[in-house]
Design an enzyme around this catalytic site. Structure first.
Site, PDB file in Angstrom:
ATOM      1  N   ARG A 132       5.414  28.453   1.278  1.00 45.76           N
ATOM      2  CA  ARG A 132       5.346  27.553   2.424  1.00 45.76           C
ATOM      3  C   ARG A 132       4.598  28.202   3.560  1.00 45.76           C
ATOM      4  NH1 ARG A 132       5.647  23.788   0.113  1.00 45.76           N
ATOM      5  NH2 ARG A 132       7.070  22.046   0.139  1.00 45.76           N
TER       6      ARG A 132
ATOM      7  N   GLU B 239      -0.802  21.897   8.301  1.00 44.73           N
ATOM      8  CA  GLU B 239      -1.641  21.331   7.249  1.00 44.73           C
ATOM      9  C   GLU B 239      -2.070  19.926   7.647  1.00 44.73           C
ATOM     10  OE1 GLU B 239       0.282  21.717   3.410  1.00 44.73           O
ATOM     11  OE2 GLU B 239       0.500  23.870   3.660  1.00 44.73           O
TER      12      GLU B 239
ATOM     13  N   HIS C  87      -3.233  23.638  -0.462  1.00 39.98           N
ATOM     14  CA  HIS C  87      -1.892  23.261  -0.958  1.00 39.98           C
ATOM     15  C   HIS C  87      -1.986  22.606  -2.343  1.00 39.98           C
ATOM     16  CE1 HIS C  87       2.410  22.145   0.497  1.00 39.98           C
ATOM     17  NE2 HIS C  87       2.388  22.290  -0.810  1.00 39.98           N
TER      18      HIS C  87
HETATM   19  N1  LIG Z   1       2.419  25.546  -3.160  1.00 35.37           N
HETATM   20  C1  LIG Z   1       3.046  24.522  -3.695  1.00 35.37           C
HETATM   21  O1  LIG Z   1       2.454  23.475  -3.915  1.00 35.37           O
HETATM   22  C2  LIG Z   1       4.501  24.634  -4.040  1.00 35.37           C
HETATM   23  C3  LIG Z   1       4.990  23.963  -5.182  1.00 35.37           C
HETATM   24  C4  LIG Z   1       6.360  24.055  -5.474  1.00 35.37           C
HETATM   25  C5  LIG Z   1       7.197  24.805  -4.640  1.00 35.37           C
HETATM   26  N2  LIG Z   1       6.683  25.416  -3.550  1.00 35.37           N
HETATM   27  C6  LIG Z   1       7.529  26.261  -2.689  1.00 35.37           C
HETATM   28  O2  LIG Z   1       7.841  27.471  -3.388  1.00 35.37           O
HETATM   29  C7  LIG Z   1       9.036  28.048  -2.873  1.00 35.37           C
HETATM   30  C8  LIG Z   1       9.972  28.473  -3.999  1.00 35.37           C
HETATM   31  O3  LIG Z   1      10.369  27.350  -4.768  1.00 35.37           O
HETATM   32  P1  LIG Z   1      11.437  27.485  -5.965  1.00 35.37           P
HETATM   33  O4  LIG Z   1      11.430  26.179  -6.660  1.00 35.37           O
HETATM   34  O5  LIG Z   1      11.217  28.746  -6.708  1.00 35.37           O
HETATM   35  O6  LIG Z   1      12.770  27.603  -5.102  1.00 35.37           O
HETATM   36  P2  LIG Z   1      14.161  28.266  -5.537  1.00 35.37           P
HETATM   37  O7  LIG Z   1      15.144  27.657  -4.619  1.00 35.37           O
HETATM   38  O8  LIG Z   1      14.364  28.137  -6.999  1.00 35.37           O
HETATM   39  O9  LIG Z   1      13.966  29.812  -5.182  1.00 35.37           O
HETATM   40  C9  LIG Z   1      13.910  30.331  -3.879  1.00 35.37           C
HETATM   41  C10 LIG Z   1      14.512  31.724  -3.913  1.00 35.37           C
HETATM   42  O10 LIG Z   1      14.366  32.327  -2.631  1.00 35.37           O
HETATM   43  C11 LIG Z   1      15.538  33.111  -2.390  1.00 35.37           C
HETATM   44  N3  LIG Z   1      15.650  33.340  -0.949  1.00 35.37           N
HETATM   45  C12 LIG Z   1      16.130  32.512   0.020  1.00 35.37           C
HETATM   46  N4  LIG Z   1      16.023  33.093   1.234  1.00 35.37           N
HETATM   47  C13 LIG Z   1      15.446  34.311   1.013  1.00 35.37           C
HETATM   48  C14 LIG Z   1      15.062  35.384   1.859  1.00 35.37           C
HETATM   49  N5  LIG Z   1      15.246  35.315   3.185  1.00 35.37           N
HETATM   50  N6  LIG Z   1      14.496  36.483   1.299  1.00 35.37           N
HETATM   51  C15 LIG Z   1      14.289  36.560  -0.042  1.00 35.37           C
HETATM   52  N7  LIG Z   1      14.650  35.594  -0.907  1.00 35.37           N
HETATM   53  C16 LIG Z   1      15.203  34.475  -0.378  1.00 35.37           C
HETATM   54  C17 LIG Z   1      16.674  32.304  -2.965  1.00 35.37           C
HETATM   55  O11 LIG Z   1      17.787  33.114  -3.308  1.00 35.37           O
HETATM   56  C18 LIG Z   1      16.016  31.737  -4.227  1.00 35.37           C
HETATM   57  O12 LIG Z   1      16.294  32.553  -5.341  1.00 35.37           O
HETATM   58  C19 LIG Z   1       9.620  26.973  -1.953  1.00 35.37           C
HETATM   59  O13 LIG Z   1       9.264  27.289  -0.625  1.00 35.37           O
HETATM   60  C20 LIG Z   1       8.901  25.684  -2.373  1.00 35.37           C
HETATM   61  O14 LIG Z   1       8.853  24.719  -1.355  1.00 35.37           O
HETATM   62  C21 LIG Z   1       5.356  25.369  -3.245  1.00 35.37           C
HETATM   63  O1  LIG Z   2       7.195  21.447  -2.434  1.00 36.17           O
HETATM   64  C1  LIG Z   2       6.416  21.106  -3.314  1.00 36.17           C
HETATM   65  O2  LIG Z   2       6.759  20.494  -4.342  1.00 36.17           O
HETATM   66  C2  LIG Z   2       4.995  21.512  -3.199  1.00 36.17           C
HETATM   67  O3  LIG Z   2       4.694  22.041  -1.968  1.00 36.17           O
HETATM   68  C3  LIG Z   2       4.020  20.462  -3.624  1.00 36.17           C
HETATM   69  O4  LIG Z   2       3.645  19.578  -2.624  1.00 36.17           O
HETATM   70  P1  LIG Z   2       2.721  18.327  -2.999  1.00 36.17           P
HETATM   71  O5  LIG Z   2       3.551  17.390  -3.804  1.00 36.17           O
HETATM   72  O6  LIG Z   2       2.301  17.694  -1.732  1.00 36.17           O
HETATM   73  O7  LIG Z   2       1.576  18.822  -3.797  1.00 36.17           O
END
Ligand SMILES: NC(=O)c1ccc[n+]([C@@H]2O[C@H](COP(=O)([O-])OP(=O)(O)OC[C@H]3O[C@@H](n4cnc5c(N)ncnc54)[C@H](O)[C@@H]3O)[C@@H](O)[C@H]2O)c1
Ligand SMILES: O=C(O)[C@H](O)COP(=O)(O)O
Length: 527
Positions: free
Chosen positions: A230, A259, A279
């Site tokens: 994020r 964004e 993104h």
């Molecule tokens: N770029 C994209 O398009 C995209 C796509 C999907 C998810 N994401 C993002 O990726 C991230 C992770 O997603 P996920 O599905 O693995 O989530 P998840 O909830 O499975 O994992 C997150 C992990 O972070 C840990 N955590 C929480 N606070 C913390 C801290 N202060 N320090 C260290 N660890 C900590 C939690 O214990 C957990 O294990 C989220 O921010 C999500 O929004 C981005």
């Molecule tokens: O949180 C998410 O699932 C990702 O950031 C993906 O975002 P998007 O659906 O806009 O690609």
């Protein structure tokens, strides 16, 4: 027929599912004012990260029943406002896990071999082989921050590529990290030792700008950072400085504090030192089908009066059962949250003791609610009634449930015992009347206090003057006490003091409290 508004690009498979039960209008790229105007017509809203579902939009939504986020992060939805209005918010917690993990890995390799810049150079007619000498990831150390769903997959694949994996996640057990072949370390060590750091944590008040100038100063000058989690977790100004000054070697960024990224962002001026994507973490054909189906099915079900399986703000239960159990579920969640803050982030055991009437009914929802509360510090809005048990299992938390209908001090009471990195703690609570939550015991000390957003708990020797001293100390830090209660087992033995305070405790005050003679322990708790 109900009406559904789809305000971001969603795969057609999802639209087809909803069309079985509703009229679907696809209107993407709407300005906020336009959304506020048309939202009263709709029963459901389906979005990705593009639409910001603000309080204003939610307040205007007079017949909205569900907001479906085709993806993971619901930080673009005012979930509190939706909950208050009784709107279910659902997401797809796993539909794009692999896509996001693979994007982080692609970014790591692309950055290491200058793929993007070299491509640009060839496209422009050049044949420059010297400029693009890269580095290998083989035998390098990858620091994974956040070992959840995406972080775990990144760790597994990177390990297969011959990387050594360090992980920082204060809410994951050592056993789970061992299973993944990761060495669980503290953040400082990870920052100092890693050749690559990849972030997979949620954006919260705690993680906002947690990667900053200080972090970059501790990194190796050859280190590279990847953020596909994020925007806002990295301080972008500090990152631009660190890259310019050679404090670190490179960055690969998919997500930004604002964004779309501003035209004048300093990140746009860093040439070969940075690889950026707009993104795209979840943007694979497969993930878009997964998330569209996952969320469309939930929208369809809710419109048909059925429960949603991945609701982030209410349990996936039938409304009747939910209504009856709601006060006890809130009690369980509150106690889970409380005991997790006392026992520490890394919990490996939870005993849920159901007493009185509570011991006679279906205990599963109460246990799940306790786990939801227990994990809420780690996972924030991502933990829900549907995934709490799986999340707990994956974190290596052993859950035991005991029932004793003979305990009759309240109609029904609940006791949670958690063993964690800060020790073993027990909290008990009950309902006053129909739905007023009371914390009735902490570590064997009887009390009777309602939960409040900011609390201070002390364990101290029961001796004259100690309460006054804590009161004056708080006063000297301008902290206002809303209520205070002391619980003790024997006169002049040990006692607990529970204070509800109006604001978050200022930094440093806990250290001062712990210096007071007679104080054995002190905790701040936010409920
Ligand atoms: N770029 C994209 O398009 C995209 C796509 C999907 C998810 N994401 C993002 O990726 C991230 C992770 O997603 P996920 O599905 O693995 O989530 P998840 O909830 O499975 O994992 C997150 C992990 O972070 C840990 N955590 C929480 N606070 C913390 C801290 N202060 N320090 C260290 N660890 C900590 C939690 O214990 C957990 O294990 C989220 O921010 C999500 O929004 C981005
Ligand atoms: O949180 C998410 O699932 C990702 O950031 C993906 O975002 P998007 O659906 O806009 O690609």
């Amino acid at each position: 027929m109900p009406k559904v508004l789809v305000s971001d690009p969603i795969d057609k498979t999802g639209i087809d599912i909803i069309s079985q039960v509703a009229q679907v209008d696809v209107k993407t790229g709407l300005p906020a004012e336009e959304l506020v105007k048309i939202i009263p017509e709709y029963d459901a809203l389906m979005i990705r990260s593009g639409t910001k579902v603000t309080k204003e939009i939610i307040e205007a939504a007079t017949q909205l029943k569900i907001i479906g986020r085709a993806g993971v992060g619901v930080d673009n939805v005012d979930v509190t406002a939706a909950t208050r209005k009784g709107i279910v918010v659902v997401n797809s917690p796993e539909g794009n896990t692999i896509a996001a993990a693979e994007h982080a890995l692609a970014m790591m390799l692309s950055m290491s071999r200058h793929v993007a810049e070299a491509n640009q150079s060839v496209v422009s007619g050049k044949w420059d082989r010297k400029k693009f000498i890269g580095v290998e990831v083989y035998k390098k150390t990858l620091g994974v921050v956040g070992l959840g769903k995406i972080g775990s997959h990144v760790a597994k694949v990177a390990k297969a590529m011959g990387m050594k994996i360090l992980a920082y996640d204060p809410f994951i057990s050592k056993e789970r990290a061992d299973q993944l072949g990761c060495n669980l370390v503290d953040m400082d060590l990870l920052v100092q030792e890693s050749d690559y750091i990849t972030l997979h944590i949620p954006k919260t008040d705690e993680t906002y700008h947690s990667i900053n100038a200080e972090t970059f100063a501790k990194m190796k000058p050859t280190a590279r950072i990847i953020n596909c989690a994020r925007g806002g977790i990295i301080d972008e100004v500090a990152l631009a400085e660190a890259l310019k000054e050679g404090k670190i070697a490179g960055a690969a960024i998919d997500v930004y504090e604002n964004e779309p990224l501003e035209a004048e962002s300093p990140l746009r001026e860093l040439g070969q030192k940075i690889v950026m994507t707009p993104h795209l973490g979840a943007s694979t054909a497969e993930a878009q089908v997964n998330v569209a189906i996952d969320v469309a099915e939930q929208i369809r079900d809710v419109l048909l009066g059925l429960p949603a399986r991945s609701a982030v703000n209410i349990p996936g239960m039938y409304p009747d059962t939910l209504e009856k159990l709601k006060p006890y579920l809130l009690l369980a969640e509150t106690l889970g949250n409380l005991v997790s803050q006392l026992a520490g982030g890394r919990i490996d055991f939870l005993n849920v003791r159901l007493q009185g009437d509570l011991a006679t009914g279906d205990s599963k929802p109460v246990v799940v609610a306790a786990l939801k509360g227990l994990l809420s510090q780690a996972l924030r809005e991502r933990v829900n009634y549907v995934n709490a048990s799986i999340e707990a299992k994956e974190r290596g938390i052993r859950v035991v449930e005991t029932k004793d209908a003979s305990v009759r001090d309240y109609t029904g009471s609940l006791e949670l015992e958690a063993k964690g990195s800060l020790g073993d703690h027990i909290v008990r609570g009950a309902l006053l009347g129909e739905d007023e939550i009371r914390i009735t015991n902490i570590d064997g000390f009887p009390i009777n206090v309602p939960p409040s957003p900011y609390m201070l708990l002390t364990l101290h020797r029961d001796m004259p003057g100690i309460i006054g001293k804590i009161g004056s100390l708080l006063g000297s830090f301008n902290v206002n006490i809303a209520s205070m209660q002391v619980g003790r087992k024997i006169v002049r033995g040990d006692a607990v003091m529970v204070l509800s305070i109006d604001d978050l405790l200022p930094e440093g005050i806990l250290t001062e409290i712990l210096k007071e003679p007679g104080i054995r322990d002190a905790y701040t708790v936010a409920l």
